[in-house]
Scaffold this motif. Sequence first.
Motif, short mmCIF file in Angstrom:
data_model
loop_
_atom_site.label_atom_id
_atom_site.label_comp_id
_atom_site.label_asym_id
_atom_site.label_seq_id
_atom_site.Cartn_x
_atom_site.Cartn_y
_atom_site.Cartn_z
N CYS A 187 0.92 -1.87 -0.36
CA CYS A 187 0.34 -0.12 -0.13
C CYS A 187 0.93 1.29 0.13
CB CYS A 187 -0.87 -0.19 1.05
SG CYS A 187 -1.65 1.81 1.53
N MET A 188 1.60 1.56 0.86
CA MET A 188 2.40 2.84 1.26
C MET A 188 3.91 2.82 -0.55
SD MET A 188 1.51 3.93 3.55
CE MET A 188 2.86 5.10 3.94
N ALA A 242 -6.15 10.14 -4.95
CA ALA A 242 -5.69 9.12 -5.98
C ALA A 242 -5.07 7.99 -5.47
CB ALA A 242 -5.76 10.16 -6.95
N SER A 243 -3.84 8.65 -4.81
CA SER A 243 -2.93 7.68 -4.46
C SER A 243 -3.37 7.30 -3.62
CB SER A 243 -1.75 8.27 -5.03
OG SER A 243 -1.38 9.26 -3.39
N TRP A 244 -4.02 7.42 -2.35
CA TRP A 244 -3.98 7.22 -1.08
C TRP A 244 -5.48 5.47 -1.71
CZ3 TRP A 244 -8.72 6.87 1.40
CH2 TRP A 244 -8.93 6.12 2.89
N LEU A 245 -6.07 5.51 -2.50
CA LEU A 245 -7.17 4.56 -2.48
C LEU A 245 -6.48 3.79 -4.10
CD1 LEU A 245 -10.31 7.08 -3.68
CD2 LEU A 245 -9.94 5.73 -2.05
N ALA A 246 -5.72 4.05 -4.47
CA ALA A 246 -4.97 3.05 -5.24
C ALA A 246 -4.28 2.63 -4.80
CB ALA A 246 -4.16 4.06 -5.99
N GLY A 247 -3.61 2.69 -3.31
CA GLY A 247 -2.62 2.15 -2.48
C GLY A 247 -3.43 1.06 -1.58
N ALA A 307 -4.88 -1.71 -3.63
CA ALA A 307 -3.55 -2.06 -4.37
C ALA A 307 -3.05 -3.74 -3.19
CB ALA A 307 -2.53 -1.92 -4.66
N GLY A 308 -3.06 -2.89 -2.01
CA GLY A 308 -2.86 -3.40 -0.71
C GLY A 308 -3.99 -4.15 -0.72
N GLY A 309 -4.66 -3.92 -0.32
CA GLY A 309 -6.30 -5.12 -0.52
C GLY A 309 -6.19 -5.94 -1.69
N LEU A 310 -5.86 -5.45 -2.73
CA LEU A 310 -6.29 -7.14 -3.62
C LEU A 310 -4.76 -8.04 -3.55
CD1 LEU A 310 -6.47 -8.18 -6.65
CD2 LEU A 310 -5.12 -6.53 -7.87
N ALA A 311 -3.03 -7.02 -3.20
CA ALA A 311 -2.32 -7.84 -2.52
C ALA A 311 -2.55 -9.31 -1.70
CB ALA A 311 -1.27 -7.88 -2.27
N GLY A 312 -4.11 -8.89 -0.24
CA GLY A 312 -4.20 -9.24 1.08
C GLY A 312 -5.12 -10.58 0.12
N GLY A 313 -5.99 -10.05 -0.73
CA GLY A 313 -6.69 -11.59 -1.34
C GLY A 313 -6.33 -12.44 -2.39
N GLY A 331 -10.78 -8.11 3.02
CA GLY A 331 -11.02 -6.93 4.07
C GLY A 331 -10.42 -6.82 5.46
N MET A 332 -9.19 -8.21 5.44
CA MET A 332 -8.67 -7.47 6.14
C MET A 332 -7.29 -6.66 6.42
SD MET A 332 -9.56 -8.96 8.87
CE MET A 332 -7.79 -9.38 10.75
N ALA A 333 -6.75 -6.99 5.21
CA ALA A 333 -6.10 -5.94 4.48
C ALA A 333 -5.95 -5.06 3.44
CB ALA A 333 -5.71 -7.27 3.18
N LEU A 334 -7.50 -4.61 3.48
CA LEU A 334 -7.96 -3.26 2.77
C LEU A 334 -7.73 -2.22 4.43
CD1 LEU A 334 -11.15 -3.72 0.78
CD2 LEU A 334 -8.75 -2.74 0.45
N LEU A 335 -8.45 -2.93 5.57
CA LEU A 335 -8.51 -3.05 6.87
C LEU A 335 -6.98 -2.13 7.47
CD1 LEU A 335 -9.63 -1.52 10.06
CD2 LEU A 335 -9.60 -3.97 10.56
N ALA A 336 -5.77 -3.29 7.30
CA ALA A 336 -5.29 -2.76 7.82
C ALA A 336 -4.12 -1.73 6.97
CB ALA A 336 -3.70 -4.02 7.91
N CYS A 337 -4.40 -1.35 5.48
CA CYS A 337 -4.07 -0.83 4.83
C CYS A 337 -4.60 0.71 5.51
CB CYS A 337 -4.03 -1.04 2.96
SG CYS A 337 -3.10 -1.89 2.46
#
Length: 375
Positions: A269-270, A296-301, A304-310, A325-331
């Motif tokens: 995400c970062m 825009a960059s925050w939502l993209a990050g 991306a982090g949520g997709l990686a988590g899935g 869901g867990m990845a989105l929350l962590a990001c």
Amino acid sequence: RLKLYNWHKWAGVCVLVLSRARLLWRLTHRPPALPAAMQAAMPAWQKLAHHGTHAALYALFFAIPLLGWAYSSAAGFPIVVFGVLSLATLWGFFRSLREHASDDPQAEAHAQEVKRFWGLIKTSWVMATVFWIGWALGDTVATVLFAIVGFFALREFITLSPTRRGDHRSLVLAFFVVLPLQFTIVGSRMFDLFTVFIPVYVFLALPVVSALANDPERFLERNAKLQWGIMVCVYGMSHVPALLLLDFPGYREKGAFLVFFLVFVVQTCMLVQHLVGQRFPHEPVAPQVSQILQWASWLAGVAAGGLAGGLLSFVTPFKPGQALGMALLACFAGSLGHLVMKALKRDRGVTSWGMQGMSVTGAGGLLDRVDALCF
């Protein structure tokens, strides 16, 4: 055995990256020639063998890791952590070779961008290394390791927070009582006490100890700073080794994968947030705090982090939707926590944790490396 296989694969990818750097250095820095007397005394076949062996070694440096990578990919076992980081590191290295004229108005901006990018890459490598060490040495050693990280992070935080003589007792309590007890509670798997020990009992005890020092000047401000430092550097950091010790049905002794999952999605995400923000700049959300955080960059990050988590749900006890869901929350928490830590640095008038950009550990600010993880 699976653990040993993964160590072997990650080490192979690291060898591949180092081999690329070594080859680049070899092509741009010619070695000194052999002494004339030695060249005259060597038969032609020895000279041929000398150069052939050297070339064969370089070929094997690349061939062996690439063949292993191809075999793993063909067998359906992708290499996750160090492969991604190695590619990002290699891309950043070649990008940093771009030269700008000294009178170019964009030269300074480019230098700052490269500096921020390398700081983010270093953060990712540090987090991946911590995960690797924790996985290799077991739960107890990993808990001690994160306790040491929390100790130095808290030390950096307190170093930039003005203290008075009346705070000495509270500082001793924070460093040598609260921190060891918190991680001992984690290691003992007393999760009910772990969740309330600092937010409830320590928050009540610290002002009492400070009041007994008989120093009321800026009492509320001093205690709030110390409580905030303990909350971020000790309480937040202690949640990472707690993941190692969680028990799920059919998921025993695999807690290190949860740590890896957390570290990977947050750092993804970062990294994506930084790259998108630099490539497609927009108006910053909080320009006085951070020029990098843009919607825009925050939502993209976060995406991306949520997709990686899935995609990494297979290393967790969660289903793909749950892992997403867990990845989105962590990001979400990690990226905004990073913003909060930046606001604290702006309040202290510094650009990185540690005096003059150098941390107490000799690195460029340990707390800068783990601030997103603390949230």
